[in-house]
Design a protein around this motif. Sequence first.
Motif, mmCIF file in Angstrom:
data_model
loop_
_atom_site.group_PDB
_atom_site.id
_atom_site.type_symbol
_atom_site.label_atom_id
_atom_site.label_comp_id
_atom_site.label_asym_id
_atom_site.label_seq_id
_atom_site.Cartn_x
_atom_site.Cartn_y
_atom_site.Cartn_z
ATOM 1 N N ILE A 1 0.658 -1.229 0.009
ATOM 2 C CA ILE A 1 -0.058 0.144 -0.044
ATOM 3 C C ILE A 1 0.843 1.192 0.031
ATOM 4 O O ILE A 1 1.958 1.247 0.829
ATOM 5 C CB ILE A 1 -0.950 -0.073 1.138
ATOM 6 C CG1 ILE A 1 -1.870 1.353 1.302
ATOM 7 C CG2 ILE A 1 -0.153 -0.139 2.506
ATOM 8 C CD1 ILE A 1 -2.767 1.260 2.457
ATOM 9 N N ASP A 2 0.664 2.273 -0.863
ATOM 10 C CA ASP A 2 1.451 3.472 -1.216
ATOM 11 C C ASP A 2 0.968 4.357 -0.060
ATOM 12 O O ASP A 2 0.660 5.435 -0.474
ATOM 13 C CB ASP A 2 1.609 3.906 -2.418
ATOM 14 C CG ASP A 2 1.907 2.832 -3.589
ATOM 15 O OD1 ASP A 2 2.635 2.047 -3.069
ATOM 16 O OD2 ASP A 2 1.622 3.242 -4.687
ATOM 17 N N VAL A 3 1.373 4.090 1.467
ATOM 18 C CA VAL A 3 1.265 4.879 2.446
ATOM 19 C C VAL A 3 2.150 4.911 3.171
ATOM 20 O O VAL A 3 2.933 3.855 3.613
ATOM 21 C CB VAL A 3 -0.054 4.473 3.181
ATOM 22 C CG1 VAL A 3 -0.356 5.447 4.534
ATOM 23 C CG2 VAL A 3 -1.151 4.551 2.181
ATOM 24 N N PRO A 4 2.890 6.171 3.348
ATOM 25 C CA PRO A 4 4.142 5.936 4.349
ATOM 26 C C PRO A 4 3.821 5.322 5.769
ATOM 27 O O PRO A 4 2.832 5.377 6.303
ATOM 28 C CB PRO A 4 4.356 7.576 4.689
ATOM 29 C CG PRO A 4 3.599 8.355 3.554
ATOM 30 C CD PRO A 4 2.381 7.536 3.123
ATOM 31 N N ASP A 5 4.906 4.774 6.157
ATOM 32 C CA ASP A 5 4.957 3.956 7.338
ATOM 33 C C ASP A 5 4.416 4.765 8.690
ATOM 34 O O ASP A 5 3.528 4.284 9.354
ATOM 35 C CB ASP A 5 6.360 3.489 7.797
ATOM 36 C CG ASP A 5 6.918 2.291 6.810
ATOM 37 O OD1 ASP A 5 5.748 1.940 6.095
ATOM 38 O OD2 ASP A 5 7.888 2.116 6.793
ATOM 39 N N ASP A 6 4.983 6.087 8.705
ATOM 40 C CA ASP A 6 4.283 6.912 10.060
ATOM 41 C C ASP A 6 2.880 7.123 9.716
ATOM 42 O O ASP A 6 2.259 7.179 11.033
ATOM 43 C CB ASP A 6 5.279 8.290 9.764
ATOM 44 C CG ASP A 6 5.025 8.967 8.737
ATOM 45 O OD1 ASP A 6 4.578 8.567 7.648
ATOM 46 O OD2 ASP A 6 5.634 10.202 8.843
ATOM 47 N N GLU A 7 2.222 7.324 8.696
ATOM 48 C CA GLU A 7 0.923 7.571 8.585
ATOM 49 C C GLU A 7 0.190 6.234 8.928
ATOM 50 O O GLU A 7 -0.764 6.227 9.857
ATOM 51 C CB GLU A 7 0.423 8.153 7.079
ATOM 52 C CG GLU A 7 -1.071 8.383 6.979
ATOM 53 C CD GLU A 7 -1.367 8.698 5.739
ATOM 54 O OE1 GLU A 7 -2.615 8.463 5.550
ATOM 55 O OE2 GLU A 7 -0.643 9.262 4.918
ATOM 56 N N LEU A 8 0.665 5.087 8.226
ATOM 57 C CA LEU A 8 -0.063 3.890 8.876
ATOM 58 C C LEU A 8 0.092 3.616 10.487
ATOM 59 O O LEU A 8 -0.949 3.068 10.716
ATOM 60 C CB LEU A 8 0.607 2.623 7.886
ATOM 61 C CG LEU A 8 0.367 2.369 6.820
ATOM 62 C CD1 LEU A 8 1.343 0.924 6.307
ATOM 63 C CD2 LEU A 8 -1.061 1.961 6.646
ATOM 64 N N ALA A 9 1.192 4.038 10.890
ATOM 65 C CA ALA A 9 1.226 3.802 12.322
ATOM 66 C C ALA A 9 0.417 4.659 13.025
ATOM 67 O O ALA A 9 -0.350 4.424 14.219
ATOM 68 C CB ALA A 9 2.689 4.166 12.557
ATOM 69 N N ARG A 10 -0.076 5.945 12.388
ATOM 70 C CA ARG A 10 -1.208 6.554 13.129
ATOM 71 C C ARG A 10 -2.708 6.065 13.060
ATOM 72 O O ARG A 10 -3.454 6.849 13.621
ATOM 73 C CB ARG A 10 -0.940 8.109 12.754
ATOM 74 C CG ARG A 10 0.355 8.851 13.048
ATOM 75 C CD ARG A 10 -0.066 10.243 13.001
ATOM 76 N NE ARG A 10 -0.029 10.745 11.378
ATOM 77 C CZ ARG A 10 1.112 10.844 10.434
ATOM 78 N NH1 ARG A 10 2.173 10.853 11.077
ATOM 79 N NH2 ARG A 10 1.053 11.138 9.154
#
Length: 571
Positions: free
Chosen positions: A511-520
């Motif tokens: 999924i083309d979503v940054p890791d930090d955004e996924l973590a949030r």
Amino acid sequence: MVRLRSAQWYAGQDRNAYIHRAWMRRGVPGDAFTGRPQIAIANSASDLAPCNAHLDEVASSVRDGVYEAGGIPLDLPVVSLGETNVRPTAMLWRNMAAMATEEMLRANPIDGVVLLGGCDKTIPSLLMAAASVDLPAVVVPGGPMLTGTFRGTPLGCGTDVWRLSEEVRAGTLSQEQFTRSESAMIRSRGHCNTMGTASTMALVAEALGTVVPGVAGTPAPDSRLLEAAHHTGRLVVDMVGADRRPGTFLTKASFHNAIVALAAIGGSTNAVVHLLAIACRLGIGLSLDDFDRIGSRVPVLADLQPACRFLMEDFHRAGGLLAVLREVRDLLDPDALTVTGEPLAAALDDAPIWDSQVIRTRAEPLVAEGGIAVLRGNLAPDGALIKPAAASPHLLRHRGRAVVFDSIEDFHARIDDPGLDVDSDSVLVLRGCGPKGYPGMPEVSNMPLPKKLLAQGVRDMVRVCDGRMSGTAYGTVVLHVAPEAAAGGPLALVRTGDFVTLDVEARRIDIDVPDDELARRTPSEASAKAYANPRRGWERLYVDHVLQADSGADLDFLVGSSGSDVSRESH
């Protein structure tokens, strides 16, 4: 000579031996209990599992063979799972069927067992049981049905259900014609006539070494199946005398050969989760990576539905599994043994291809590298599967916008909504369908396409799910995503509009979503509300203890084996 296990019940003159013999006598001669192997016939026949309904006839031939060899045959009905009928999914009870069969084999005075299965989950559950109790055991697969026809065209059961139902939704086939095809779909007794999970598991069980070589794939109505059953009844008595148990011949090499066979026949993705579970019962370290390492570059030689053209009756006529394995003989482990005590490779010397349209030669494969591919990435950290041979080549590398469904009910409610924001480049994402979430990991991953896209001529899209799909299904489907959404996997965090990238050659699904955004992000509330939450019974036990797909989806306390010892008397 091996001391018979059943002698623990029947030998001696004390009260307990008297009770065991007396209650079993009922017309049986006295010498039945003195040195004659007691052979259970684990029979999954059931009218509610229509693919197994004919197994009583097969059991009768097994009985004759056991008697002929000097053994005592004993019918042992076991849990039967009809793939098409039981709800919410037959996979929910595979582990229960395995556990019940294991316990009955251990608890009873038997020395060996013949395992009769046909429908998808029966052979896996029987092999899981046999591996855990480790008594001499051999499988007789029930065999595929004969080919039915509709409007002069052969029907692949399962595969043509999906195809014809999509044509109805697309408006190119009338509901009346669809209904008329129903009576032609199932021509005879037996399981699906495509290379679905039932056919796959029968053939893979033979490649594994648990079926007499050359038997798997014999059509259910074929009299040669009864001949093979008779021979198997004789063989199991010999196996008891030789103490030839699963633990003595099932090795890592056996699973190597099963994976090669799975790839070469273009078999069902469901075989992966079943082989992982069987290996775990034997203490053999098998992983998803083994399937990619061993099988992903193996050529597909069987031109069979759902990926291709022909059906199982054609496959048997063309030479069957042994003809396929002879073509990839150099890829097999030559040391792996079978129930006969001989190497699998020894059965390949006289295994010609009789129809090279149905079974291709190694020089002219159907697909040069068509085995099941294992994908990893931030959407599937513990792995996911795709079957390239059943996918659209132009979609094996794809980037598209996710359209997310929080449950199968959400999917059915919205997929045909004319206002659904979806196009042919979209990636359909369905979650909440894994072992814990559904529960039982149903065959829903091959999601029907949106009706408005079908009307435009679209017949495939990239689909991603933590569930399974039928072995008779087809399409560019990423499935068995692990961890599943209900177990905290990243699939729970995907939102509609996120871009999903699939690259089968690179073995990636992201999924083309940054890791930090996924973590949030937090999991979807709608999805969490739909996860299974049973109050009692088997479903409660299952949800609390089931492992993820990458470990075989067995229950955590069933991994491994307990052997056949029973330490205490019943009286």
